[in-house]
Scaffold this active site. Sequence first.
Site, short mmCIF file in Angstrom:
data_model
loop_
_atom_site.label_atom_id
_atom_site.label_comp_id
_atom_site.label_asym_id
_atom_site.label_seq_id
_atom_site.Cartn_x
_atom_site.Cartn_y
_atom_site.Cartn_z
N HIS B 7 0.83 -1.21 0.00
CA HIS B 7 0.00 0.00 0.00
C HIS B 7 0.85 1.25 0.00
O HIS B 7 2.05 1.21 0.31
CB HIS B 7 -0.95 0.04 1.21
CG HIS B 7 -0.27 0.08 2.54
ND1 HIS B 7 0.04 -1.05 3.27
CD2 HIS B 7 0.16 1.12 3.30
CE1 HIS B 7 0.63 -0.71 4.40
NE2 HIS B 7 0.72 0.61 4.45
N GLU B 130 7.88 0.99 4.88
CA GLU B 130 7.44 -0.05 5.81
C GLU B 130 7.64 -1.40 5.11
O GLU B 130 7.35 -1.53 3.92
CB GLU B 130 5.95 0.14 6.13
CG GLU B 130 5.38 -0.91 7.08
CD GLU B 130 3.89 -0.70 7.40
OE1 GLU B 130 3.20 -0.01 6.61
OE2 GLU B 130 3.43 -1.24 8.42
#
Lengths: 134, 134
Positions: B7, B130
Amino acid sequence: MIGRLNHIAIAVPDLAASCRQYTQMLGADVGDAQDLPEHGVTVVFVTLPNTKVELLHPLGEASPIAGFLEKSPGGGIHHVCYEVEDILAARDRLTEEGARVLGDGTPRTGAHGKPVLFLHPKDFDGCLIELEQV
Amino acid sequence: MIGRLNHIAIAVPDLAASCRQYTQMLGADVGDAQDLPEHGVTVVFVTLPNTKVELLHPLGEASPIAGFLEKSPGGGIHHVCYEVEDILAARDRLTEEGARVLGDGTPRTGAHGKPVLFLHPKDFDGCLIELEQV
């Protein structure tokens, strides 16, 4: 309306260093640098299984990303690109809904040879959005 | 090593306004807001055919994105998340290659209930990365 995330573009101050990061540190599939003088950038594609990261470095005197790197000398995410089927229909919907299309609203040919438009980042939470007709 | 782009996360100052942008202007598939008090955020997922956009809004007193929105009140791209198969092997490779992992290097449970780590944005052209083990 928007389809796939075509790519994330990251403006980078040192293309060779960035290629090493993505190759050696992140173990990604990093392509060769391509000069796109008509777009004022040198670009390297990082191919992921579901999308691409584009590393952008200024090329020539009037690069569209030179100003970005002046403000953020360490680099940063420059824009995200979503695919659309019909860029004129997309533009008309966006302007009807109150979004601002950059320039005069006429699509130009993007770095992939396809029609593109950019949307004003202030209308999308500070995120510069490119639309590309595929 | 890195796999799919899981994402892009965008910090937004007004979650309802952002949902309208993605629904009405961009015609995307926008989910319901979910409060994640243990992560200090309310999150809305925008589902694209090949990945997701996560709209993040601060929740509670000590939200990890409150500082970001103080610096950029209009919002902005907060981080990108790549999938990895083995987060400990990923961490070890990254630190061996000189990248800095935030915190003490111990994966914590991310917003999707899976082990995550964050990498120092100064090592990746200003881009906060991340890693999520899938």
